[in-house]
Design an enzyme around this catalytic site. Structure first.
Site, mmCIF file in Angstrom:
data_model
loop_
_atom_site.group_PDB
_atom_site.id
_atom_site.type_symbol
_atom_site.label_atom_id
_atom_site.label_comp_id
_atom_site.label_asym_id
_atom_site.label_seq_id
_atom_site.Cartn_x
_atom_site.Cartn_y
_atom_site.Cartn_z
ATOM 1 N N ARG A 398 44.856 30.389 39.219
ATOM 2 C CA ARG A 398 43.570 30.672 39.656
ATOM 3 C C ARG A 398 42.699 31.283 38.457
ATOM 4 O O ARG A 398 41.467 31.030 38.359
ATOM 5 C CB ARG A 398 43.529 31.739 41.169
ATOM 6 N N CYS A 399 43.309 31.990 37.865
ATOM 7 C CA CYS A 399 42.741 32.950 36.610
ATOM 8 C C CYS A 399 42.108 31.595 35.853
ATOM 9 O O CYS A 399 40.959 31.808 35.227
ATOM 10 C CB CYS A 399 43.507 33.765 35.851
ATOM 11 N N MET A 400 42.957 30.368 35.636
ATOM 12 C CA MET A 400 42.610 29.771 34.496
ATOM 13 C C MET A 400 41.573 28.486 34.938
ATOM 14 O O MET A 400 41.369 27.800 34.261
ATOM 15 C CB MET A 400 43.952 28.937 34.154
#
EC number: 3.5.3.6
Length: 409
Positions: A398-400
């Site tokens: 999700r962060c990426m």
């Protein structure tokens, strides 16, 4: 006019996403500066690129259009004919004290092709790249051991944080730490000048010039009416209240914000490192954010009278979510199965940081095998990607990824 940004949930089928392929900025991390750059380790570039390419291909294989930040930024700069203006702003925010150094950097960078310039800014500029002969006291007294005129931006592969899609618009964020504050400048120039995004109906709900901090890892779109935003190390309560006033006053469609308070620590820097939505009625959660009886401080923000914000405090997160999403039952699936050792270990490697690409379908890191198997037992389809080097940056799938378009659920 149809907005080029449309995200009304965390789980709607992902159609278009923004990524940043790790580049030379990763190789410009050293042990002396890695903590200031918010890294705990130094990734191996060939492998992290291979892993990121596999992540991107996994998304493509599932029907997702993949766009890259570096390409969009360069295209926007050229389309707007703002190469010099963008570079001046970037240099001014790079904390370069010497006018001679700043002038030399400008000459060096502006001579490059635009994409090369963007990638060099992202990678950082070392002192041995430019020969500056100055007798100014500020230059003579400079730290000869520090290897950079412009610091690298190794966190850029976490595209989720500098900006966050929200309905038919986005927030362009004031980042918390100096190491990341320049990152949101790339999305700013894209929204201002890229033909696909500029003047195409996308709303900028919040820009990067705000004083209070906000980062996209704390911004979750639970439905077309409900947001969840973390009160965290990286997002302030004040910024959440400011955003609520803008959204409620400007017919955004959002009627409720759940401000969820989490520990202010590096291991849990954003809400999405400890809590993500994976289906209509299922969430991952790290037990470390729950108090006695599973309680979590949650503040419900809704429109009040005379443009005021009505705030209600509750601690039963599961009930708050059920009521907000209007579902009869809801499951919070613990990271690492809730085990006292496995849960914090896998959360450290982003076991809770899942990327939903459709309802009940998530992309996760392969290394979090206990959490992944646990999700499967709850009926979730789990697509694993390799993660030995990607995880060193303390961010997961999700962060990426910054979703730009999701199909309405």
């Amino acid at each position: 006019m149809t907005s080029p940004i449309h995200v009304n949930s965390e789980i709607g089928k992902l159609k278009t996403v923004l990524l940043k392929r790790p580049g030379k900025e990763v190789e410009n991390i050293t042990p002396d500066i890695m903590y200031r750059l918010l890294f705990d380790d130094i990734p191996y570039l060939p492998t992290i690129q291979k892993e990121h390419d596999q992540f991107a291909q996994t998304l493509r294989d599932n029907g997702v259009e993949v766009l890259y930040l570096e390409n969009l930024a360069a295209e926007a700069i050229d389309a707007g004919d703002v190469k010099e203006a963008f570079l001046d702003k970037m240099l001014n925010e790079s904390h370069i004290k010497s006018p001679q150094v700043q002038a030399a950097l400008k000459d060096y960078l502006i001579s490059m092709a635009t994409l090369d310039m963007v990638e060099k800014i992202m990678a950082g500029v070392r002192t041995n790249e430019i020969d500056i002969k100055s007798k100014a006291l500020i230059d003579v007294s400079a730290d000869d051991d520090y290897p950079f005129y412009m610091d690298p931006m190794p966190n850029l592969y976490f595209t989720r944080d500098p900006a966050a899609s929200m309905g038919d618009g986005l927030t362009i964020n004031k980042m918390t730490f100096e190491a990341r504050q320049r990152e949101s400048m790339f999305m700013e120039v894209i929204m201002q000048h890229h033909p696909r995004f500029a003047n195409q109906g996308a709303q900028v709900w919040r820009d990067r010039d705000h004083i209070d901090r906000m980062e996209g890892g704390d911004e979750l779109i639970l439905s077309d009416k409900v947001l969840a935003i973390g009160i965290s190390q990286r997002t302030s309560a004040q910024s959440i209240e400011e955003l609520a006033k803008v959204l409620f006053a400007n017919h955004s469609g959002f009627e409720k914000i759940l401000a969820i308070k989490i520990p202010h620590k590096h291991a849990m820097m954003h809400l999405d490192t400890v809590f993500t939505m994976i289906d209509y009625d299922k969430f991952t959660i790290h037990p470390g954010i729950q108090g006695a009886g599973g309680m979590v401080d949650t503040y419900i923000l809704e429109p009040g009278n005379n443009d005021e914000i009505k705030i209600t405090h509750q601690t039963d997160l599961e009930k708050v979510l059920r009521d907000a999403l209007e579902v009869p039952e809801l499951t919070l699936i613990p990271c690492g199965g809730g085990d006292a050792v496995v849960a914090p270990r896998e959360q450290w490697n982003d076991g809770s940081n899942t990327l939903a690409i459709a309802p009940g379908v998530v992309v996760t890191y392969d290394r979090n095998y206990v959490s992944n198997e646990n999700l499967r037992q709850y009926g979730i389809k789990v697509i694993e990607v390799p993660s030995s080097e990607l995880s060193r940056g303390r961010g997961g799938p999700r962060c990426m990824s910054m979703p730009l378009v999701r199909r309405k659920t």
